[in-house]
Design a protein around this motif. Structure first.
Motif: not given
Lengths: 232, 487
Positions: A44-46, A147-148, A150, A183-184, A187, A202-205, B45-46, B49, B247, B251, B267-270
């Motif tokens: 479960a995600t908020a 959220e990230t 990205t 992210l979910r 994906i 995926f590029i984050t920064g 927050d989880n 879980e 797949f 996540e 991380t910066a790259y996947q």
């Protein structure tokens, strides 16, 4: 070992490994009758913001927190002036903006002509050996994750794999409707494209390392600067 | 330099304890990573879980590992990859060397991969006339120095900037500098030429998705993107435990791994790689070879306790949390896999006899279990392995020193039990020792006075050889309790 022996070992190896897995699992079954794990792995995600504008705000904030830059613009004219401003800003940091490499995205066609008219050396998907010399790489991004902070680049859409990597500066343009909340979401969205895209990135920064004395250093192998323009 | 082995763990650890610079670096690294991990784990927050779910996915995969490996293989092949199976390191090295030879390769660029360290791929390639260059900055530094990684995610934490500068001056001919940015830039420039010239790119794999045949690799520097995009041939090596079913499972693991490893949200790259390019003119390598390595892993499936170790996603969190690793660092373990997870993987991969001291290199405090993103019960595993080692060694050394030490130990514990089970005797002993220790307590420990205090006489010296003798507290708990009761 001759090649034929290696090839022979290969077939054997597969059978041997699978056999070993099966017999070891069978052995362990008697030691501890295993409860069958939960059939659903759904966590479960908020609930997350769904409003497009606030998603873009979250994206911008997250991207900036990892050292990237983000401009949010309205239409196509604004997009071009934002790009001009970014190039000026890059130059003011002491980085070169003479040669620009662009991906073959249709969105960038008109922009390429305009940049050329401004006196930049512009190339659309230059040869890899030449790409090492370019100052700035400009691509689009097929999605983004709020959220990230990205960017998601899919190879099937354009030639973005090396242009987003080799030049010291990467500028990416993304449509606000392609900004996913989580992210979910991203994906599950790229799941379908991995059949046509051998590489999804995926590029984050910007590129970073802390391998010497844990000191954060930006721009080790990939781009030192990452600019994203989100257009509505 | 000679590389340490697990067989000499005790001596390695003692040497590491005397290395002041190493211990300072370890203190900085482990406390920083530990702090960041904690902060990052609180950003979702989880968290608990997520850990439980990730472990459930790993358990499910391991219980049907044969099926998932076959599914992964079929889907990766459908997408254009070639999948190779290797029973052990000899076979894996032979496969990679054959691929290199068939392509007349002279130069291979490598991104960080523990599995290639495990099988000593670099020296196998060298013997086949292929130069293999590490491209992760930390790995590049230790390759130039002829050393081995000391931490799973920060391989060169044991080196100072001055040492790196000396190394670069000697090997790369740059002017001496202590500017980290300049050192990094130097590596960037040198390695770009290597990327451009390399015939083969060799990488590891973080996760392999069965349902799509996708491999996912995480990084911060960009060298993995170079390694997997520029050379004509990409070879990815993975342990058979890296496969996950779906797949969508990515996540969870993408939430857990960076947070546990470096404390980053991502991380910066996947790089998510599914087969090879679909058109000849597209970017990227012409071929992708995936090598699946067993090398002792399938054996671990044979017991529910040992099987847990295969759930490991190599984040390094247990290293940072471990009071033993924090003091001695990675090299002392004499294995590519150090720290608590190394202490349970190394004996299982390379044999109990080769790493019999490692499962004992723990206080069983459980910090590793607390931080593990996939909830591996490492203390349980350590105890299980201790049991196995004890059984084999009891048979082997029936009349050895170990047996005598066991007798002394038994006697000591009998005495201890006798005192502990008699409250009056216990209290009296405490008071007596407190009287005797007067004047010898400094900085919370009994220090050497007149050359004998602080070290007990044999056979009790075995206790104080590597420990401070703790003094009796000025006020015992019983005294405190009585006082508090009256207040």
């Amino acid at each position: 070992m001759t090649d034929r022996q290696v090839a022979h070992l290969q077939t054997d190896a597969r059978a041997e490994i699978l056999q070993s897995i099966r017999s070891c699992l069978a052995e362990s079954a008697s030691l501890n009758p295993h409860e069958s794990p939960a059939s659903s792995f759904d966590v479960a995600t908020a609930p997350f913001i769904s409003d497009e504008r606030s998603l873009v705000e979250v994206f911008k904030q997250q991207l900036e927190s990892v050292g990237g830059h983000c401009a949010v613009v309205g239409g196509e004219t604004e997009l071009r002036s934002a790009l001009q401003e970014i190039l000026v800003e890059i130059e003011s940091k002491g980085l070169l903006i003479r040669s620009l490499a662009l991906s073959d995205s249709p969105l960038l066609g008109a922009i390429a002509r305009e940049l050329q008219a401004d006196g930049h050396e512009v190339a659309v998907t230059p040869a890899t050996s030449d790409l090492f010399q370019f100052n700035v790489g400009i691509t689009t991004a097929q999605a983004a994750i709020a959220e990230t902070g990205t960017l998601v680049l899919e190879q099937a859409s354009e030639r973005n794999r090396l242009i987003s990597l080799l030049p010291p500066v990467h500028i990416a343009i993304v449509n606000a409707v392609d900004v996913c909340a989580t992210l979910r979401e991203a994906i599950s969205r790229v799941r379908a494209t991995c059949e046509t895209s051998p590489a999804i990135t995926f590029i984050t920064g910007p590129s970073r390392t802390a391998d010497i004395e844990l000191t954060l250093t930006i721009g080790v192998h990939g781009p030192k600067e990452l600019y994203v323009i989100v257009h509505l | 330099m000679t590389h340490l082995t697990s067989e000499t763990f005790d001596a390695n650890a003692r040497a590491a304890l005397n290395d002041v610079q190493l211990r300072g670096a370890l203190r900085n690294a482990t406390s920083l990573f530990g702090r960041r991990r904690l902060e990052a784990s609180r950003s979702v927050d989880n968290w608990e879980e997520l850990r439980t779910q990730a472990r459930a996915i790993k358990d499910e995969t391991l219980l049907h590992l044969d099926r998932y490996l076959e599914e992964f293989t079929a889907n990766a092949q459908n997408a254009g990859a070639q999948v190779h199976w290797a029973r052990d390191s000899v076979q894996a090295n032979a496969i990679v060397c054959r691929l290199a030879r068939e392509r007349n390769a002279r130069l291979a660029v490598k991104s960080k991969s523990m599995v290639t360290e495990e099988i000593h791929l670099n020296s196998a390639l060298q013997d086949s006339g292929v130069e293999a260059i590490e491209t992760d900055l930390g790995e590049y530094i230790i390759q130039l120095a002829g050393e081995t990684p000391s931490h799973i995610i920060a391989p060169a934490i044991h080196k100072t900037r001055a040492q790196v500068a000396d190394l670069f001056t000697e090997k790369l001919g740059i002017d001496k500098t202590d500017d980290i940015a300049h050192l990094t830039l130097t590596a960037r420039q040198v390695l770009r030429d290597k990327f451009a010239a390399a015939d083969i790119g060799i990488s590891g794999v973080n996760f392999a998705v069965a349902e799509t045949g996708t491999i996912l690799i995480l990084e911060n520097e960009g060298n993995i993107r170079f390694t997997t995009s520029l050379p004509k041939t990409h070879i990815a090596l993975m342990g058979i435990e890296k496969v996950i079913p779906h797949f969508a499972d990515l996540e969870l693991f993408l939430k857990l791994l960076p947070r546990s490893g470096t404390g980053q949200h991502l991380t910066a790259y996947q790089s998510l790689i599914t087969g090879t390019k679909r058109n000849v003119d597209d970017e990227g390598p012409n071929e992708l070879h995936i090598v699946l390595l067993d090398n002792g892993r399938s054996r671990m499936l044979s017991h529910p306790i040992t099987r847990q170790a295969l759930a490991c996603i190599r984040c390094g969190a247990c290293l940072n949390a471990c009071p033993v690793y924090q003091q001695i660092g990675g090299h002392a373990y004499g294995s590519v896999y150090p720290g608590p997870i190394g202490a349970v993987i190394t004996p299982q991969l390379f044999g109990l006899a080769k790493a019999a001291q490692l499962p004992f290199a723990s206080s069983l405090c459980g910090a590793c279990r607390e931080v593990c993103p996939v909830k591996i019960d490492i203390p349980e595993l350590l105890l299980h392995l201790r049991g196995e080692i004890k059984q084999t060694s009891d048979v082997r050394n029936q009349k050895s020193e170990r047996v005598e030490r066991n007798r002394a130990e038994q006697l000591a514990f009998k005495l201890w039990a006798a005192v502990m089970s008699r409250p009056r005797l216990y209290e009296w002993s405490g008071k007596t020792f407190r009287f005797l220790q007067r004047g010898a307590v400094r900085d919370g420990a009994i220090r050497k006075v007149n050359g004998w205090l602080g070290r007990l006489a044999p056979p009790l010296a075995a206790w104080t050889g590597a420990r401070d003798l703790r003094p009796i507290e000025p006020e015992t708990f019983r005294e405190y309790w009585r006082r508090a009761d009256h207040d």
